[in-house]
Design an enzyme around this catalytic site. Structure first.
Site, short mmCIF file in Angstrom:
data_model
loop_
_atom_site.label_atom_id
_atom_site.label_comp_id
_atom_site.label_asym_id
_atom_site.label_seq_id
_atom_site.Cartn_x
_atom_site.Cartn_y
_atom_site.Cartn_z
N HIS A 14 35.73 39.77 35.99
CA HIS A 14 36.09 40.18 37.27
C HIS A 14 35.58 41.43 37.97
O HIS A 14 35.12 42.25 37.00
CB HIS A 14 37.57 39.73 37.61
CG HIS A 14 38.49 40.82 36.82
ND1 HIS A 14 39.04 41.89 37.42
CD2 HIS A 14 38.93 40.51 35.68
CE1 HIS A 14 39.63 42.40 36.52
NE2 HIS A 14 39.64 41.58 35.31
N GLY A 15 35.90 41.80 38.87
CA GLY A 15 35.51 43.12 39.57
C GLY A 15 35.76 44.34 38.79
O GLY A 15 34.97 45.19 38.61
#
Length: 160
Positions: A14-15
Site C-alpha cells: 500500500h502507499g
C-alpha cells in the site's frame, strides 16, 4: 543483501510501503508471504501494479517462502519481505530464515483485538507469536514509516 527488512503489515502493499519503505530501503524485490494472496491472481496483479516497474514482486505461500528466502537468487537481491501477521513471520523464522529485526507496521482493528500502538491491534494469537519471536532474539520494532521513531514492541508486549 538478501532480506533487507521483514515487515508485518496486514495491508501488505500500500502507499506507506510503496512511497516510504521501498525507496528508503532501496530494495529491488518485494516478497509477499501470504497463503491467501498467493492464490489470488487479482490481488497479485494489483500489488504488482502498485510497485515501481524497477521493483520485482514474488507472492508466495508460507510453506514455499522459507526455502525461497534462503536461496542464492534471493541472497543476490535486496528484498523487502511483507507478511500479513506475526504468525507468518514466526513460521519463517522457525524454518530458518534469519533476520535481526522485524518491523511491525500495521495490524488493524478487527473484533477481539486490543490496541497496543497507534496502528497495532493484537489478539492473543498475535501476542503469542510476537513473544515467541522476541524469545528467539528477534528485535521487534513498531513504526509505520521509516521517519517515525522506533517503538520497542518487546517492552510494550510486557507492559513496560
Amino acid at each position: 543483501m538478501g532480506v533487507t527488512l521483514l515487515r508485518v503489515d496486514d495491508r501488505l502493499i500500500h502507499g506507506q510501503v510503496v512511497e516510504g519503505w521501498v525507496p528508503y530501503l532501496k530494495v529491488d524485490l518485494v516478497i509477499v508471504v501470504s497463503d491467501a494472496a498467493a492464490c489470488d491472481e487479482i490481488q497479485t496483479a494489483l500489488m504488482k501494479m502498485a510497485l515501481p516497474s524497477s521493483v520485482g514482486l514474488l507472492v508466495l505461500p508460507v510453506v514455499e517462502a522459507a526455502a525461497a528466502l534462503k536461496s542464492s537468487q534471493i541472497a543476490a537481491r535486496s528484498a523487502l519481505v511483507l507478511v500479513p501477521g506475526p504468525a507468518e513471520a514466526l513460521a519463517l523464522i522457525e524454518q530458518g530464515v534469519v533476520v535481526d529485526r522485524i518491523n511491525v507496521g500495521g495490524l488493524h482493528y478487527t473484533v477481539g483485538k486490543v490496541q497496543l500502538g497507534r496502528a497495532l491491534f493484537l489478539d492473543e494469537k498475535d501476542r503469542l507469536a510476537l513473544r515467541a519471536l522476541a524469545a528467539k532474539g528477534v528485535r521487534l520494532e513498531g513504526r509505520a514509516l521509516p521517519a517515525d521513531a522506533e517503538e520497542d514492541l518487546t517492552a510494550a508486549l510486557e507492559g513496560k
